[in-house]
Scaffold this active site. Structure first.
Site, PDB file in Angstrom:
ATOM      1  N   GLY A 302      15.803  14.667   1.353  1.00  0.00           N
ATOM      2  CA  GLY A 302      15.211  13.491   0.726  1.00  0.00           C
ATOM      3  C   GLY A 302      16.116  12.789  -0.253  1.00  0.00           C
ATOM      4  O   GLY A 302      15.748  11.752  -0.810  1.00  0.00           O
ATOM      5  N   ALA A 377      23.267  19.524   1.903  1.00  0.00           N
ATOM      6  CA  ALA A 377      23.430  18.422   0.953  1.00  0.00           C
ATOM      7  C   ALA A 377      22.646  18.634  -0.328  1.00  0.00           C
ATOM      8  O   ALA A 377      22.717  17.813  -1.242  1.00  0.00           O
ATOM      9  CB  ALA A 377      22.998  17.108   1.602  1.00  0.00           C
ATOM     10  N   LYS A 423      34.797  15.798  -7.906  1.00  0.00           N
ATOM     11  CA  LYS A 423      34.761  16.407  -9.243  1.00  0.00           C
ATOM     12  C   LYS A 423      35.036  17.912  -9.193  1.00  0.00           C
ATOM     13  O   LYS A 423      35.195  18.548 -10.237  1.00  0.00           O
ATOM     14  CB  LYS A 423      33.403  16.132  -9.888  1.00  0.00           C
ATOM     15  CG  LYS A 423      33.172  14.654 -10.206  1.00  0.00           C
ATOM     16  CD  LYS A 423      31.788  14.407 -10.765  1.00  0.00           C
ATOM     17  CE  LYS A 423      31.635  12.947 -11.172  1.00  0.00           C
ATOM     18  NZ  LYS A 423      31.790  12.005 -10.045  1.00  0.00           N
ATOM     19  N   LYS A 435      30.511  23.098  -8.074  1.00  0.00           N
ATOM     20  CA  LYS A 435      30.774  22.673  -6.699  1.00  0.00           C
ATOM     21  C   LYS A 435      32.055  23.316  -6.161  1.00  0.00           C
ATOM     22  O   LYS A 435      32.150  23.622  -4.973  1.00  0.00           O
ATOM     23  CB  LYS A 435      30.862  21.145  -6.615  1.00  0.00           C
ATOM     24  CG  LYS A 435      29.553  20.430  -6.924  1.00  0.00           C
ATOM     25  CD  LYS A 435      28.439  20.825  -5.964  1.00  0.00           C
ATOM     26  CE  LYS A 435      28.607  20.217  -4.598  1.00  0.00           C
ATOM     27  NZ  LYS A 435      27.467  20.549  -3.698  1.00  0.00           N
TER      28      LYS A 435
END
Length: 638
Positions: A302, A377, A423, A435
């Protein structure tokens, strides 16, 4: 069953007729018009003498029937009645029918006089009127039938035309022949036009338009104000961009001069206008081949990237698309958005509510849907928020990735693609460090799972995504400013949402195992220049020392905690080419299996004790370039 068979027959017949050569179609129309001549003549007799026409009277009039029918052939040829496209039949096309009917009336009068036929003088006039009526009714019926059978009318996007002037009316006439868009109303700021009907469409105010958009009765707005000044047009574009729909603008009159049609001149107005480079063409056959007929899971379905991924994947004709999302409203929204397309294309659409940190739920979803490809994601991405919520952010981004990746490996999926960020390269903030750790998790898992292909994709900043600088600047401009800039010289790499999603899909196609894919996005963009362009596109002026009477000021507020001046895409000079010239593959150092197990164990312990400083210490120890600063606030346990 009989109804279904009849529908199929009609559709097949329509396809057959549509495939006929143009000359054959014109011949059919000519035959129909010729058939209307004797039918109209008989009706004229019936209307004049009553329903029961005497046989002898009809027999005496046979020469009239034959001669008028013969005369109709050159009349129809000269008026070109059979050269009007049925699907484009409009009021102005009726003029040719009127001319043809008048000519037939004159022929009927002359023939009756020459043959000295007995009968009322009104007969030819009635005949001409009946023919014209039947001609128009047949054309309208045929046009409606074509639209219904082809199903195109129901699939056309309902649009509102902003501007009820001559340009708007011409645009509406052009759209009547367009199969993509269906005009439903005009919008105009002139109160004298509101509540009127122009060219068959009602004219509403801008306030009514907002209601129609919310009710999904309008999905696209076409700005038709080519005579307005550039400043007025930009201001109107800015106002319309706040609506939850697509906005297209008709260029100025000088730009409209050209060979293409008026519909082709429409230009979409969106954040892509701010991209300081040409968009990269990422449409390749590898994407369709990789995802067609497969069962695909998208986590974070979403979100900005997740939802665009789903929209692009569903058009690759997968067998099944699984939407996995922890936000109930976001999941509801994306499922509703995709439902009609999935049904039309025959794609099985499954919506599953859950957290990526919940291994039991992830295992269950992978198993029940027999997933082939996982696109991960789901992540917390907002730098300032993660900077003060280290525990929750790290647990979600690192442990969540570990959970989904290990579940995918256990399920023996074919491919797993992690959505990462620039980043993650020598990060100065917690989000970027989490990440990078997530990338290390995936790289480590690849060494132990050769039967599956694991890969990562690094994005620059995505134009228009939630929390990005574009919506923030738009809001600040709408409020009259100032635009807040963290540093005068700060820069970022930018990409569009479609580019970002396409890059993920291509990474899935190109993955060989343990890859890091990046997009060549040209030069980094100055955020200050970006702010200036946004002010100008809004039809406003910049307020500074050179222009103290400007409307929007740019204010420097200082770098936020963990914010970089400039972003990087690669750790070192290690980029390799891929089949696509704008996509690079990086081969970067990974950690050992024992080291990764120790990292995850330490993170788990720090999360259980809600120790923000412990989290920062782990990130500093294992993520190259990250320097931990003391936590400013504590973080709640996950």
């Amino acid at each position: 069953m009989a109804t279904y068979a009849a529908t199929v027959w009609v559709q097949n017949m329509f396809q057959y007729l549509a495939s006929l050569p143009r000359g054959v179609k014109r011949a059919i129309l000519l035959m129909i018009d010729c058939a209307l001549v004797p039918i109209s003549m008989y009706w004229a007799f019936s209307l004049r003498f009553g329903v029961q026409v005497e046989t002898q009277q009809l027999q005496d009039s046979i020469p009239l029937f034959v001669l008028v029918l013969l005369a109709s052939l050159p009349i129809f040829s000269l008026t070109k009645l059979n050269r009007i496209k049925l699907i484009a039949f409009e009021v102005q096309d009726i003029g040719r029918g009127v001319v043809a009917a008048m000519c037939l009336t004159v022929v009927a009068i002359v023939v009756s006089y020459l043959l000295r036929l007995d009968g009322p003088r009104s007969m030819p006039l009635i005949f001409g009127t009946v023919f014209l009526t039947l001609h128009i009714l047949v054309r309208i019926l045929a046009r409606s039938l074509l639209m219904y059978i082809s199903g195109r009318d129901s699939e056309r996007v309902p649009v509102a035309i902003y501007g009820a002037g001559s340009a708007g009316v011409q645009l509406m006439a052009a759209l009547r022949q367009d199969f993509e868009m269906r005009p439903v109303l005009f919008v105009d700021d002139n109160v004298t036009l509101q509540s009127m009907t122009i060219a068959g469409l009602p004219v509403y105010s801008a306030e009514k338009l907002a209601v129609m958009v919310r009710n999904k009765r309008v999905q696209r707005v076409l700005l038709a104000m080519p005579s307005a000044t550039e400043g007025v047009r930009r201001q109107k574009i800015k106002e319309l961009s706040k609506l939850d729909c697509e906005v297209y603008a008709l260029p100025s009159y000088s730009e409209l001069i050209g060979e293409s049609g008026i519909v082709d001149k429409l230009q979409p107005v969106d954040a892509d206008m701010l991209l300081a480079r040409d968009k990269v063409d990422l449409d390749t056959p590898e994407i369709a081949r990789t995802y067609a007929g497969r069962s695909i899971l998208v986590t974070g379905a979403g979100g900005s990237i997740g939802s665009e991924l789903c929209n692009q994947i569903i058009r690759c004709n997968p067998h099944r698309l699984v939407l996995f999302e922890h936000s109930e409203f976001a999941l509801y929204s994306i499922e509703r958005e995709l439902a009609a397309t999935a049904k039309q294309l025959g794609v099985e659409l499954i919506a599953r509510l859950g957290s990526v940190c919940d291994r039991m739920t992830v295992d269950e979803v992978l198993a029940e849907s027999n997933v082939d490809i996982v696109l991960h994601a789901a992540a917390y991405k907002h730098v300032p928020l993660i900077e003060t919520n280290e525990v929750v952010g790290t647990f979600n981004n690192v442990v969540g990735t570990q959970t989904v990746a290990e579940a995918a490996a256990a399920a023996e999926v074919e491919r797993f693609i992690l959505v990462s960020t620039d980043k993650a390269v020598r990060p100065t903030n917690v989000m970027g460090a989490t990440k990078r750790l997530a990338e290390l998790v995936v790289q480590d898992l690849q060494t132990r799972t050769p039967e599956s292909k694991f890969a990562m994709v690094r994005f620059g900043n995505v134009l228009g995504s939630s929390g990005s600088v574009i919506p923030l600047f738009q809001k600040q401009i709408a409020e009259g400013g100032p635009i807040t800039l963290t540093h005068d010289n700060i820069s970022r790499y930018f990409m569009t949402i479609p580019e970002a999603a396409r890059l993920v899909l291509l990474a899935g196609a190109y993955a060989t195992g343990g890859d890091v894919f990046v997009l060549d996005m040209g030069k980094a963009v100055s955020i200050k220049e970006l702010a200036k362009r946004m002010i100008e596109l809004s039809g406003l002026t910049i307020k500074d020392d050179n222009n103290p009477n400007g409307q929007i000021e740019i204010e420097i507020v200082g770098l936020r905690p963990g914010e970089k001046m400039h972003e990087e895409l690669l750790i070192g000079d290690n980029a390799l080419p891929t089949p696509h010239e704008k996509i690079l593959r990086a081969e970067e150092a990974s950690v050992s299996q024992l080291e990764m197990a120790r990292i995850l164990k330490d993170l788990q312990k720090a999360s259980e004790t809600a120790s923000a400083n412990a989290i920062r210490g782990i990130l500093e120890q294992y993520v190259e370039g990250f320097e931990a600063k003391p936590a400013t606030t504590g973080s709640a346990p996950h």
